[in-house]
Design an enzyme around this catalytic site. Structure first.
Site, short mmCIF file in Angstrom:
data_model
loop_
_atom_site.label_atom_id
_atom_site.label_comp_id
_atom_site.label_asym_id
_atom_site.label_seq_id
_atom_site.Cartn_x
_atom_site.Cartn_y
_atom_site.Cartn_z
N GLU A 134 -16.93 30.32 7.60
CA GLU A 134 -18.39 30.41 7.38
C GLU A 134 -18.86 31.85 7.44
O GLU A 134 -19.95 32.18 6.94
CB GLU A 134 -19.15 29.55 8.41
CG GLU A 134 -19.33 30.19 9.78
CD GLU A 134 -18.02 30.25 10.57
OE1 GLU A 134 -17.48 29.16 10.86
OE2 GLU A 134 -17.54 31.36 10.84
N HIS A 164 -16.62 33.83 20.14
CA HIS A 164 -15.58 33.13 19.38
C HIS A 164 -14.42 34.06 19.02
O HIS A 164 -13.36 33.59 18.62
CB HIS A 164 -16.15 32.54 18.09
CG HIS A 164 -17.14 31.47 18.33
ND1 HIS A 164 -16.88 30.34 19.06
CD2 HIS A 164 -18.45 31.38 17.96
CE1 HIS A 164 -17.96 29.58 19.13
NE2 HIS A 164 -18.93 30.19 18.48
N ASP A 204 -23.87 29.23 25.84
CA ASP A 204 -24.11 29.01 24.42
C ASP A 204 -23.73 27.57 24.08
O ASP A 204 -22.84 26.98 24.72
CB ASP A 204 -23.23 29.99 23.61
CG ASP A 204 -23.53 29.93 22.12
OD1 ASP A 204 -24.29 30.79 21.65
OD2 ASP A 204 -23.00 29.01 21.45
N HIS A 235 -22.06 26.47 21.68
CA HIS A 235 -20.70 26.39 21.15
C HIS A 235 -19.68 26.89 22.18
O HIS A 235 -19.95 27.85 22.91
CB HIS A 235 -20.58 27.23 19.87
CG HIS A 235 -21.54 26.82 18.80
ND1 HIS A 235 -22.79 27.41 18.65
CD2 HIS A 235 -21.46 25.85 17.85
CE1 HIS A 235 -23.42 26.83 17.63
NE2 HIS A 235 -22.65 25.89 17.13
N ASP A 263 -28.71 28.37 21.80
CA ASP A 263 -28.70 27.33 20.77
C ASP A 263 -28.58 25.92 21.36
O ASP A 263 -28.48 24.95 20.61
CB ASP A 263 -27.62 27.58 19.71
CG ASP A 263 -26.36 28.21 20.25
OD1 ASP A 263 -25.49 28.59 19.43
OD2 ASP A 263 -26.21 28.33 21.48
N TYR A 276 -30.54 29.89 16.99
CA TYR A 276 -30.91 29.98 15.57
C TYR A 276 -32.26 29.39 15.22
O TYR A 276 -32.66 29.43 14.05
CB TYR A 276 -29.78 29.35 14.74
CG TYR A 276 -28.47 29.97 15.14
CD1 TYR A 276 -27.60 29.32 16.01
CD2 TYR A 276 -28.17 31.27 14.79
CE1 TYR A 276 -26.44 29.91 16.46
CE2 TYR A 276 -27.01 31.90 15.23
CZ TYR A 276 -26.16 31.21 16.07
OH TYR A 276 -25.03 31.83 16.54
N1 LIG Z 1 -23.55 24.44 9.05
C1 LIG Z 1 -23.50 25.35 10.16
C2 LIG Z 1 -22.11 25.38 10.77
C3 LIG Z 1 -21.98 26.60 11.67
N2 LIG Z 1 -20.60 26.79 12.11
C4 LIG Z 1 -20.41 28.04 12.83
C5 LIG Z 1 -21.19 28.08 14.12
C6 LIG Z 1 -21.03 29.43 14.79
C7 LIG Z 1 -21.77 29.50 16.12
C8 LIG Z 1 -21.80 30.92 16.65
C9 LIG Z 1 -22.33 31.04 18.09
O1 LIG Z 1 -23.65 30.54 18.20
O2 LIG Z 1 -21.51 30.29 18.99
C10 LIG Z 1 -22.32 32.51 18.51
F1 LIG Z 1 -22.77 32.61 19.76
F2 LIG Z 1 -21.09 33.01 18.44
F3 LIG Z 1 -23.12 33.22 17.71
ZN LIG Z 2 -23.57 29.11 19.60
#
Ligand SMILES: NCCCNCCCCCC(O)(O)C(F)(F)F
Ligand SMILES: [Zn+2]
Length: 343
Positions: free
Chosen positions: A118, A160, A196, A198, A285, A324
């Site tokens: 992505e 990540h 976070d 994620h 997030d 976001y």
């Molecule tokens: N359709 C959207 C799918 C998104 N897939 C990737 C998600 C990345 C998350 C990044 C994060 O928020 O963990 C960081 F802190 F690193 F920025």
């Molecule tokens: Zn995240």
């Protein structure tokens, strides 16, 4: 609390992110930090300074040399190959392929170093990633110099990124740089708390076999959320690191009740570990209106979370990660900082 922030982040703004089979405007965009800066100023946290140059020796100590060479030269190689667009990984070493042998061809090399497709890279990504690392390093030096806490307003984020892979909008693991610097500056044991949404797969991977660094992460269950392939509760560390990783995967719809119970458990584990310094991967997030996440925290919850983190009473560096829901990212991130300071 002092904030470290570099305008160099602007050099990383790809025009597209691959999402749902389409190219969309990247969720991880410059306006995110503008909302955080505005909220900091609104709340009187106006001590905002630019970092100096990055400590390249520390970055080289953390990251694989070939990976850093890749990050620095990828754009030139990509364009020399005649590629029309931004750098996006399309080929990955899949199961039972040669995952340890980097291709010579830049199209293959990109996939060797990427953990997801992505995230696009451009000609300014390397400089922006270095400036983000420099903010984290400067924040840590400020705390090592005696300040109780500091905020590294990092963009691009880092949790990540491993020692040799990028993805999920991350290139250099800022939180890992801070933890290692705390160790170099004399902290015997350091904890990293990743709130976070994620899983911080990169941070976990870097310290998985280390007994001196404790990693705790609250995140969307890997069965349901990026990065999908790490972050299960049975991942507890290996070798000298056995017992120093604590994952709290949680299901879609999780609200502050169960989320804060996981936070309290992580805080208790960090206290029992005997951490002498704390790094917080501050992603917001987990917010109920985040467009790419599925927890249900509200803005006051981030204030309460910050307060709970503050009860550890440790020298702390906050590294900005994700978030976001652009209009709320400033309030939510600064709420954590204010709650922490009120503890
Ligand atoms: N359709 C959207 C799918 C998104 N897939 C990737 C998600 C990345 C998350 C990044 C994060 O928020 O963990 C960081 F802190 F690193 F920025
Ligand atoms: Zn995240």
């Amino acid at each position: 609390m002092k904030t470290f922030f570099s305008e160099e982040h602007r050099r990383h703004f790809p025009q597209a992110e691959l999402s749902g089979g389409q190219f969309v405007t990247p969720y991880e965009r410059p306006s995110r930090v503008e909302y955080v800066l505005a909220r900091l100023k609104e709340r009187g946290m106006t001590d905002i300074v630019a970092p100096g140059a990055p400590d390249m020796a520390a970055i080289r100590a953390l990251c694989a040399p070939d990976y850093l060479d890749f990050l620095e030269n990828a754009w030139a190689e990509w364009k020399a190959e005649g590629m029309a667009g931004e750098i996006i990984a399309a080929n990955f070493p899949a199961r039972r392929m040669q995952a340890g042998r980097p291709p010579r061809n830049i199209d293959g090399k990109v996939g060797y170093y990427a953990l997801a497709s992505e995230t696009a890279m451009t000609g300014g990504t390397w400089a922006a990633a270095l400036s983000s690392a420099a903010s984290a390093q400067a924040a840590q030096a400020h705390v090592a110099g005696g300040a109780k806490s500091a905020f590294a307003l990092c963009r691009p984020p880092g949790h990540h990124a491993t020692a040799d892979m990028y993805g999920g909008y991350c290139f250099i693991n800022n939180a890992a740089l801070v933890a290692e610097a705390f160790r170099r500056d004399g902290a015997g044991r350091v904890a990293i708390l990743d709130i976070d949404f994620h899983h911080g797969n990169g941070t976990q991977d870097i310290f998985y076999d280390r007994g001196d660094i404790f990693f705790a992460s609250l995140h969307g269950a890997p069965e349901d959320a990026f990065p999908y392939f790490l972050g299960f509760a049975d991942e507890t560390g290996v070798g000298a690191g056995e017992g120093t990783t604590a994952n709290y995967p949680m299901l879609p719809g999780t609200g502050y009740g169960p989320w804060s119970a996981a936070l309290d458990d992580a805080i208790a584990r960090i206290r029992a570990f005997g951490a002498e310094a704390l790094v917080v991967s501050l992603g917001v997030d987990a917010y109920k209106d985040d467009p790419i996440s599925f927890f249900k925290l509200d803005s006051p919850d981030f204030m309460d979370a910050g307060r709970r983190i503050g009860t550890l009473g440790l020298p702390t560096v906050f590294c900005m990660e994700g978030g976001y829901a652009i209009e709320a990212v400033g309030v939510n991130a600064v709420n954590v900082l204010e709650g922490y300071q009120d503890a």
